[in-house]
Design a protein around this motif. Structure first.
Motif, short mmCIF file in Angstrom:
data_model
loop_
_atom_site.label_atom_id
_atom_site.label_comp_id
_atom_site.label_asym_id
_atom_site.label_seq_id
_atom_site.Cartn_x
_atom_site.Cartn_y
_atom_site.Cartn_z
N UNK A 1 57.24 65.31 -5.65
CA UNK A 1 58.63 65.63 -5.31
C UNK A 1 58.75 66.87 -4.45
N UNK A 2 57.79 67.77 -4.55
CA UNK A 2 57.89 69.05 -3.84
C UNK A 2 56.87 69.23 -2.72
N UNK A 3 56.14 68.19 -2.36
CA UNK A 3 55.14 68.30 -1.30
C UNK A 3 55.75 68.77 0.02
N UNK A 4 56.97 68.35 0.29
CA UNK A 4 57.62 68.75 1.54
C UNK A 4 57.88 70.25 1.59
N UNK A 5 57.97 70.88 0.43
CA UNK A 5 58.28 72.31 0.36
C UNK A 5 57.03 73.18 0.28
N UNK A 6 55.86 72.58 0.20
CA UNK A 6 54.61 73.35 0.16
C UNK A 6 54.41 74.03 1.50
N UNK A 7 54.19 75.36 1.47
CA UNK A 7 54.15 76.15 2.71
C UNK A 7 52.76 76.63 3.09
#
Length: 179
Positions: free
Chosen positions: A55-61
């Motif tokens: 769910x949060x892969x897009x937010x990994x920086x």
């Protein structure tokens, strides 16, 4: 190496999740097990970790490694699990399979008993000491890596490691006097 984001984002996201599960799943499961001492709960936690990851892969920086990020998620999920009232009211018995060695049965029993007692005592420690001991001894992370995973200073890691080892030693000594 891991795939990079492209036009086909969802497919790449699925592939990346699969790669992360293959590469880090066993390590994360071990951390969760050492934290909660229950195989079923551990598996549930790891499932929650990878759902959260997806769910949060897009937010990994890329500020940290995937490993560091996943360990942080795992520890947080373990803490959430421990906070649930139903979990607090249960006592878990650790299950560690004995190694298949040529030791005598007596030595195997003593080794298993000691291992069980150490895990039980680690499980009884405060979360801040438990997580540092697990990452240092069982994940063989250095102080800098632990600092990154837990988002605390290296001096705090050193302090918690020292105090955690002292508390573990006291608990083990106290336990052996009772027998």
């Amino acid at each position: 190496m891991f795939i990079q984001e492209s036009n086909d984002g969802e497919k790449n996201k699925d592939v990346l999740l699969y790669q992360l599960m293959q590469k880090y799943g066993s390590e994360l499961k071990r951390i969760a097990y050492l934290y909660v001492n229950d195989k079923v709960e551990c598996e549930d936690i790891i499932q929650e970790v990878f759902i959260s990851c997806y769910q949060n892969l897009d937010q990994f920086r890329n500020g940290a490694s995937y490993k560091t990020w996943l360990i942080r998620i795992t520890i947080n999920k373990c803490k959430d699990n421990r906070k649930r009232w139903s979990i607090k009211n249960l006592i878990f018995k650790p299950e560690i399979a004995p190694l298949n060695t040529s030791q005598s049965s007596e030595n195997e029993y003593i080794q298993q008993h000691n291992s069980d007692e150490i895990i039980e005592q680690i499980a009884s420690l405060s979360g801040k000491y438990k997580e540092v001991l697990i990452l240092y001894y069982y994940q063989e992370m250095n102080m800098k890596e632990i600092s990154d995973v837990l988002n605390i200073s290296i001096n705090t890691v050193k302090s918690r490691l020292l105090r955690g080892k002292d508390a573990l030693k006291r608990n083990l000594e106290r336990g052996s006097k009772l027998e």
